[in-house]
Write an enzyme that holds these catalytic residues in place. Structure first.
Site, PDB file in Angstrom:
ATOM      1  N   LYS A  40       0.832  -1.226   0.000  1.00 60.09           N
ATOM      2  CA  LYS A  40       0.000   0.000   0.000  1.00 60.09           C
ATOM      3  C   LYS A  40       0.853   1.256   0.000  1.00 60.09           C
ATOM      4  O   LYS A  40       0.561   2.214  -0.696  1.00 60.09           O
ATOM      5  CB  LYS A  40      -0.832   0.088   1.287  1.00 60.09           C
ATOM      6  CG  LYS A  40      -2.004  -0.779   1.383  1.00 60.09           C
ATOM      7  CD  LYS A  40      -2.880  -0.395   2.573  1.00 60.09           C
ATOM      8  CE  LYS A  40      -2.191  -0.260   3.913  1.00 60.09           C
ATOM      9  NZ  LYS A  40      -1.699  -1.480   4.532  1.00 60.09           N
ATOM     10  N   ARG A 120      -8.630   1.632  10.191  1.00 59.54           N
ATOM     11  CA  ARG A 120      -8.226   0.241  10.361  1.00 59.54           C
ATOM     12  C   ARG A 120      -9.267  -0.546  11.145  1.00 59.54           C
ATOM     13  O   ARG A 120      -9.119  -1.749  11.296  1.00 59.54           O
ATOM     14  CB  ARG A 120      -6.925   0.210  11.132  1.00 59.54           C
ATOM     15  CG  ARG A 120      -5.710  -0.210  10.294  1.00 59.54           C
ATOM     16  CD  ARG A 120      -4.567  -0.293  11.227  1.00 59.54           C
ATOM     17  NE  ARG A 120      -3.403  -0.934  10.793  1.00 59.54           N
ATOM     18  CZ  ARG A 120      -2.346  -0.331  10.260  1.00 59.54           C
ATOM     19  NH1 ARG A 120      -2.397   0.945   9.970  1.00 59.54           N
ATOM     20  NH2 ARG A 120      -1.252  -1.002  10.004  1.00 59.54           N
ATOM     21  N   ARG A 159      11.577  -7.918   4.654  1.00 55.63           N
ATOM     22  CA  ARG A 159      11.721  -6.478   4.387  1.00 55.63           C
ATOM     23  C   ARG A 159      12.815  -5.865   5.257  1.00 55.63           C
ATOM     24  O   ARG A 159      12.928  -6.158   6.438  1.00 55.63           O
ATOM     25  CB  ARG A 159      10.372  -5.808   4.670  1.00 55.63           C
ATOM     26  CG  ARG A 159      10.366  -4.321   4.430  1.00 55.63           C
ATOM     27  CD  ARG A 159       8.973  -3.807   4.245  1.00 55.63           C
ATOM     28  NE  ARG A 159       8.171  -3.830   5.467  1.00 55.63           N
ATOM     29  CZ  ARG A 159       6.930  -3.362   5.534  1.00 55.63           C
ATOM     30  NH1 ARG A 159       6.355  -2.860   4.449  1.00 55.63           N
ATOM     31  NH2 ARG A 159       6.248  -3.407   6.657  1.00 55.63           N
ATOM     32  N   ARG A 192      12.259  -3.494  10.710  1.00 52.36           N
ATOM     33  CA  ARG A 192      11.296  -2.812  11.585  1.00 52.36           C
ATOM     34  C   ARG A 192      10.902  -3.765  12.710  1.00 52.36           C
ATOM     35  O   ARG A 192      10.707  -4.952  12.468  1.00 52.36           O
ATOM     36  CB  ARG A 192      10.033  -2.448  10.783  1.00 52.36           C
ATOM     37  CG  ARG A 192      10.141  -1.148  10.049  1.00 52.36           C
ATOM     38  CD  ARG A 192       8.981  -0.914   9.110  1.00 52.36           C
ATOM     39  NE  ARG A 192       7.637  -1.180   9.661  1.00 52.36           N
ATOM     40  CZ  ARG A 192       6.504  -0.859   9.042  1.00 52.36           C
ATOM     41  NH1 ARG A 192       6.544  -0.232   7.875  1.00 52.36           N
ATOM     42  NH2 ARG A 192       5.333  -1.115   9.551  1.00 52.36           N
ATOM     43  N   ARG A 203       0.105  -8.788  13.959  1.00 59.91           N
ATOM     44  CA  ARG A 203      -0.442  -7.805  13.002  1.00 59.91           C
ATOM     45  C   ARG A 203      -1.449  -8.448  12.055  1.00 59.91           C
ATOM     46  O   ARG A 203      -2.462  -7.852  11.713  1.00 59.91           O
ATOM     47  CB  ARG A 203       0.681  -7.184  12.172  1.00 59.91           C
ATOM     48  CG  ARG A 203       1.492  -6.176  12.951  1.00 59.91           C
ATOM     49  CD  ARG A 203       2.773  -5.859  12.221  1.00 59.91           C
ATOM     50  NE  ARG A 203       2.581  -4.941  11.126  1.00 59.91           N
ATOM     51  CZ  ARG A 203       3.492  -4.727  10.172  1.00 59.91           C
ATOM     52  NH1 ARG A 203       4.625  -5.388  10.182  1.00 59.91           N
ATOM     53  NH2 ARG A 203       3.270  -3.858   9.221  1.00 59.91           N
TER      54      ARG A 203
HETATM   55  P1  AMP Z   1       1.576   0.825   9.371  1.00 60.87           P
HETATM   56  O1  AMP Z   1       2.832   1.533   8.989  1.00 60.87           O
HETATM   57  O2  AMP Z   1       0.351   1.436   8.758  1.00 60.87           O
HETATM   58  O3  AMP Z   1       1.662  -0.671   9.151  1.00 60.87           O
HETATM   59  O4  AMP Z   1       1.381   1.058  10.955  1.00 60.87           O
HETATM   60  C1  AMP Z   1       2.330   0.577  11.880  1.00 60.87           C
HETATM   61  C2  AMP Z   1       1.669   0.367  13.229  1.00 60.87           C
HETATM   62  O5  AMP Z   1       1.124   1.613  13.725  1.00 60.87           O
HETATM   63  C3  AMP Z   1       0.492  -0.590  13.241  1.00 60.87           C
HETATM   64  O6  AMP Z   1       0.899  -1.955  13.339  1.00 60.87           O
HETATM   65  C4  AMP Z   1      -0.281  -0.135  14.478  1.00 60.87           C
HETATM   66  O7  AMP Z   1       0.344  -0.562  15.667  1.00 60.87           O
HETATM   67  C5  AMP Z   1      -0.114   1.385  14.404  1.00 60.87           C
HETATM   68  N1  AMP Z   1      -1.194   2.007  13.600  1.00 60.87           N
HETATM   69  C6  AMP Z   1      -1.046   2.739  12.462  1.00 60.87           C
HETATM   70  N2  AMP Z   1      -2.233   3.171  12.021  1.00 60.87           N
HETATM   71  C7  AMP Z   1      -3.162   2.703  12.890  1.00 60.87           C
HETATM   72  C8  AMP Z   1      -4.586   2.786  12.943  1.00 60.87           C
HETATM   73  N3  AMP Z   1      -5.303   3.445  12.010  1.00 60.87           N
HETATM   74  N4  AMP Z   1      -5.217   2.170  13.986  1.00 60.87           N
HETATM   75  C9  AMP Z   1      -4.527   1.494  14.937  1.00 60.87           C
HETATM   76  N5  AMP Z   1      -3.187   1.370  14.924  1.00 60.87           N
HETATM   77  C10 AMP Z   1      -2.499   1.952  13.910  1.00 60.87           C
END
Ligand code: AMP
Length: 254
Positions: A40, A120, A159, A192, A203
């Site tokens: 994404k 989310r 990654r 990461r 996740r």
């Molecule tokens: P991402 O880079 O979008 O995969 O986000 C990394 C982490 O940030 C996720 O695994 C969650 O712990 C937190 N996170 C990011 N966006 C959200 C969201 N909209 N709701 C809840 N947690 C989030």
């Protein structure tokens, strides 16, 4: 043209972006859906470059706070949110929504927006609908990137990210010339915390339980655009433009 540093989104409403938003023929306002690791973020970058809409990632806001960038308030709520993030769990809705509401001006931006990683949960999607309605802004669609689960897990576990310039590599499919070292700037690559096997499992479970139902939510509103995330980023991007029925006049000059 200089790329926007998205400062108003990353650092908060007290900061301005370094360049004014582009004025595209049509400002696109989109939500990007898909499991972690589906690509994404890469698609958001490509769409942003060609259609002008700004990539607004909630994960980027949390990661910037982890590094103490942008004078993060590091309030108790944010510190707790970062604990959730490190373990791969979703941050509580309340914290995420407070953060998005605070950045409401970014959703009204004349360049449009690409929400990446938000909403989310169903509660977040419903809250977003209310925030947008209050601002008189309409969503154009929800792009849903789809890929089999085992392919996603392999992508995530391999990654690696540059610790300095953030370029993304993969131990099998996108190797740097020298193992563990960034081709672009020579800095060390790292994994990461939330790409480690235990966190990936958490996740994926969070995705299946909380985020997958969002496809039904947007389908019921006639906004869902499903796209296969197989192939190279360019192939997926071409598929995205086709699915969105974007024509040449809507693309920014390159
Ligand atoms: P991402 O880079 O979008 O995969 O986000 C990394 C982490 O940030 C996720 O695994 C969650 O712990 C937190 N996170 C990011 N966006 C959200 C969201 N909209 N709701 C809840 N947690 C989030």
């Amino acid at each position: 043209m200089e790329k926007s540093n998205r400062a108003a989104w990353i650092k908060g409403p007290h900061v301005y972006c370094n360049v004014p938003p582009a004025s595209p023929a049509k400002p696109f306002r989109l939500v990007l859906l898909g499991a972690p690791g589906v690509g994404k973020g890469t698609q958001a970058q490509l769409i942003s470059e060609r259609l002008g809409a700004c990539q607004l990632s909630t994960g980027d806001v949390f990661r910037a706070a982890t590094k103490g960038q942008g004078g993060c308030d590091c309030s108790p709520a944010m510190s707790r949110a970062l604990e959730f993030m490190r373990s791969g769990q979703l941050v509580p809705d309340e914290t995420v929504l407070a953060l998005v509401e605070e950045r409401g001006a970014c959703l009204k931006c004349r360049g449009g927006f690409l929400l990446d990683g938000f909403p989310r949960t169903l509660a977040q999607a419903e809250a977003l609908e209310k925030i947008l309605a209050a601002q008189g802004v309409q969503l154009d669609g929800a792009l849903s990137y789809e890929l089999p689960l085992d392919t996603i897990v392999a992508r995530l576990a391999g990654r690696r990210v540059c610790s300095k310039c953030k370029v993304v590599y993969h131990v099998d499919t996108l190797r740097p010339k020298l193992a563990g070292v960034c081709d672009c700037c020579g800095a060390t690559l790292y994994q990461r915390e939330d790409d480690r096997p235990q966190a990936i499992r958490v996740r994926m479970e969070a995705y299946e339980t909380s985020t997958a139902p969002l496809t039904n939510y947007y389908r019921s509103k006639g906004l869902l655009i499903s796209i296969s995330a197989e192939g190279t980023p360019e192939e997926i991007f071409e598929r995205t433009l086709k699915a969105m029925k974007v024509n040449a006049a809507q693309l920014l000059p390159t």
